[in-house]
Scaffold this motif. Sequence first.
Motif, PDB file in Angstrom:
ATOM      1  N   GLU A  58     -14.476   8.836   1.438  1.00 52.51           N
ATOM      2  CA  GLU A  58     -15.448   9.331   0.559  1.00 52.51           C
ATOM      3  C   GLU A  58     -16.670   8.476   0.053  1.00 52.51           C
ATOM      4  O   GLU A  58     -16.435   7.359  -0.119  1.00 52.51           O
TER       5      GLU A  58
ATOM      6  N   SER B 160      -4.198   6.918  -3.360  1.00 51.32           N
ATOM      7  CA  SER B 160      -3.623   5.927  -2.653  1.00 51.32           C
ATOM      8  C   SER B 160      -3.658   4.740  -3.550  1.00 51.32           C
ATOM      9  O   SER B 160      -4.847   4.630  -4.395  1.00 51.32           O
TER      10      SER B 160
ATOM     11  N   TYR C  95       0.918  -1.255  -0.001  1.00 53.86           N
ATOM     12  CA  TYR C  95      -0.096  -0.179  -0.011  1.00 53.86           C
ATOM     13  C   TYR C  95       1.039   1.227   0.048  1.00 53.86           C
ATOM     14  O   TYR C  95       2.077   1.285   0.587  1.00 53.86           O
TER      15      TYR C  95
ATOM     16  N   ILE D 115      -5.587  13.559  -3.033  1.00 54.80           N
ATOM     17  CA  ILE D 115      -5.081  12.432  -2.319  1.00 54.80           C
ATOM     18  C   ILE D 115      -4.916  11.168  -3.070  1.00 54.80           C
ATOM     19  O   ILE D 115      -6.148  10.924  -3.577  1.00 54.80           O
TER      20      ILE D 115
ATOM     21  N   ASN E 221     -12.933   1.362  -3.298  1.00 53.14           N
ATOM     22  CA  ASN E 221     -11.736   1.820  -4.037  1.00 53.14           C
ATOM     23  C   ASN E 221     -11.485   1.126  -5.364  1.00 53.14           C
ATOM     24  O   ASN E 221     -10.537   0.586  -5.746  1.00 53.14           O
TER      25      ASN E 221
ATOM     26  N   GLU F 202     -14.678   5.360  -1.213  1.00 53.42           N
ATOM     27  CA  GLU F 202     -13.052   5.470  -1.329  1.00 53.42           C
ATOM     28  C   GLU F 202     -12.592   5.626   0.083  1.00 53.42           C
ATOM     29  O   GLU F 202     -13.166   6.560   0.847  1.00 53.42           O
ATOM     30  N   ILE F 203     -11.488   4.951   0.347  1.00 51.79           N
ATOM     31  CA  ILE F 203     -11.052   5.026   1.864  1.00 51.79           C
ATOM     32  C   ILE F 203      -9.538   5.385   1.397  1.00 51.79           C
ATOM     33  O   ILE F 203      -8.806   4.432   0.994  1.00 51.79           O
ATOM     34  N   VAL F 204      -9.020   6.581   2.232  1.00 50.84           N
ATOM     35  CA  VAL F 204      -7.621   6.718   2.058  1.00 50.84           C
ATOM     36  C   VAL F 204      -7.191   6.619   3.661  1.00 50.84           C
ATOM     37  O   VAL F 204      -7.746   7.290   4.312  1.00 50.84           O
TER      38      VAL F 204
ATOM     39  N   LEU G 282       0.633   5.795  -0.592  1.00 41.16           N
ATOM     40  CA  LEU G 282      -0.069   7.137  -0.631  1.00 41.16           C
ATOM     41  C   LEU G 282       0.613   8.414  -1.092  1.00 41.16           C
ATOM     42  O   LEU G 282       1.792   8.475  -0.493  1.00 41.16           O
TER      43      LEU G 282
ATOM     44  N   ASN H  59      -5.074  -4.768  -6.107  1.00 45.49           N
ATOM     45  CA  ASN H  59      -5.562  -4.035  -7.316  1.00 45.49           C
ATOM     46  C   ASN H  59      -6.202  -2.965  -6.855  1.00 45.49           C
ATOM     47  O   ASN H  59      -7.563  -2.772  -7.559  1.00 45.49           O
ATOM     48  N   GLU H  60      -6.141  -2.178  -5.799  1.00 49.71           N
ATOM     49  CA  GLU H  60      -7.129  -1.083  -5.521  1.00 49.71           C
ATOM     50  C   GLU H  60      -6.377   0.154  -5.901  1.00 49.71           C
ATOM     51  O   GLU H  60      -5.241   0.361  -5.784  1.00 49.71           O
ATOM     52  N   HIS H  61      -7.458   1.119  -6.094  1.00 47.89           N
ATOM     53  CA  HIS H  61      -6.843   2.535  -6.350  1.00 47.89           C
ATOM     54  C   HIS H  61      -7.701   3.557  -6.148  1.00 47.89           C
ATOM     55  O   HIS H  61      -9.119   3.282  -6.171  1.00 47.89           O
ATOM     56  N   SER H  62      -7.408   4.802  -5.480  1.00 45.61           N
ATOM     57  CA  SER H  62      -8.244   5.745  -5.008  1.00 45.61           C
ATOM     58  C   SER H  62      -7.537   6.931  -5.136  1.00 45.61           C
ATOM     59  O   SER H  62      -6.359   7.178  -4.771  1.00 45.61           O
ATOM     60  N   SER H  63      -8.484   8.012  -5.355  1.00 42.58           N
ATOM     61  CA  SER H  63      -8.165   9.240  -5.558  1.00 42.58           C
ATOM     62  C   SER H  63      -9.300  10.114  -4.766  1.00 42.58           C
ATOM     63  O   SER H  63     -10.538  10.100  -5.417  1.00 42.58           O
ATOM     64  N   ILE H  64      -9.062  10.929  -3.853  1.00 39.91           N
ATOM     65  CA  ILE H  64      -9.994  11.850  -3.332  1.00 39.91           C
ATOM     66  C   ILE H  64      -9.532  13.297  -3.289  1.00 39.91           C
ATOM     67  O   ILE H  64      -8.462  13.712  -2.899  1.00 39.91           O
TER      68      ILE H  64
ATOM     69  N   ASN I  13     -13.189  -1.556  -6.459  1.00 38.36           N
ATOM     70  CA  ASN I  13     -13.556  -3.065  -6.659  1.00 38.36           C
ATOM     71  C   ASN I  13     -14.860  -3.268  -6.024  1.00 38.36           C
ATOM     72  O   ASN I  13     -15.172  -2.668  -4.850  1.00 38.36           O
TER      73      ASN I  13
END
Lengths: 340, 68
Positions: free
Chosen positions: B37, A219, A153, A217, B7, B60-62, A155, A225-230, B9
């Motif tokens: 989010e 991460s 992981y 942000i 995220n 979405e979790i960071v 970020l 295989n996860e992706h996130s942007s906030i 999935n």
Amino acid sequence: MTDRYSRQTLFSPIGTKGQEKIKQSSILILGLGALGTATAQNLVRGGVGKLTLIDRDVVEYSNLQRQQLFMEADAEENVPKAVAATRELRQMNHQVSIQGIVMDAQREELEPFMKEVDLIIDATDNFDTRLLINDLSQKYNVPWIYGACVGSYGLSFTIIPGVTPCLQCLMDIIPAGGATCDTIGIIAPAVQMVVAHQTAEALKIMVDDKEAMRNQIVSFDIWKNEHSSITVNHLKKDTCSSCGIAATYPFLSQANQSQTAVLCGRDTVQIRPSQRAKINLNQIEEQLKPLGSINKNDYLLSFKPFNDLNRVVIFKDGRVLIHGTDDITKAKKIYSRWIG
Amino acid sequence: MMKIQINGNKVEMPDEVRTIEELLVYYKLDDKPVIVEWNKEIVDKDNHTKTVLTEEDQVEIVHFVGGG
Ligand SMILES: [Zn+2]
């Protein structure tokens, strides 16, 4: 030599004008672990004008799996990371002015750099130092790029004073401990993903391409295989003690600076004595020689007691690393046993 | 079984996960610094227990980590 940067200048958002701006830029990288060594290499190859590297640690075998500027001999001889990294980087690009500094960067050490650097890249392994960077960034109006990773992981977030929220705005609690490279490990591609984000943002800042800035942000978990942007712009708080209207920069005050720290991925505690008298390594060598085996170089003395598992590394600036424990109290005992 | 997107999935949630707070507990992130989010809106920490998840929600979790 003339086409050294041709592939970068052919990229139109940079161009020859951008390349000139990159050459005029001065960047500080704090920490030379996995993130710091990789970002340093990218910036040096990309032709940054001046690069300052600060790290408090020495190379160990467990670093070699992912910390790309270090060689087996560096681990064998416990070469300070700032020294080993500078040596490799200078061979990659002699046009870059590179200064590698072996030290534990606290407020008084970092403050003098704030007036000369255009950008700080976070490659540290702890929140204490990050919150210090966060306050310095706000006080001196220097942007910084947060980056961190553990396991698979990672970020990153770019903090521009007066524009984006700061790290304090985004974090409601400051984690103590938590997952580290010590407890759950770290794989190289997670590092490289963060490095890619940090380097790209650094290039955008250097060429002043505000439109292209990420503003989010980001991460990922490269194994799951996860992706996130906030988008976090509206989390900027007027009441924030670091970036708000009445900012007090709480992490610049002495009380919030820890004198001991557990180093990420190392099972090691660092102790930084409050009285920073210059240490005489020759004298210490004389005292400890009958009690264990000693390795000494220009920067430090490494001591392995005959009847104890905990290796002790003493730096010229007075800092001491106690290996083989993450228990601060135990480390302090070991410190006073051998050093007083 | 509720299906939500986390995220990026699609994930099936066990029945005990009904709110954002319970989702964070499920992922062992409830005592960590996080930004959540929910359907494109950031949810303040104070509202984590109040925010009830429904089928097809996008979350979405960071979370912040310290390594480097
Ligand atoms: Zn702030």
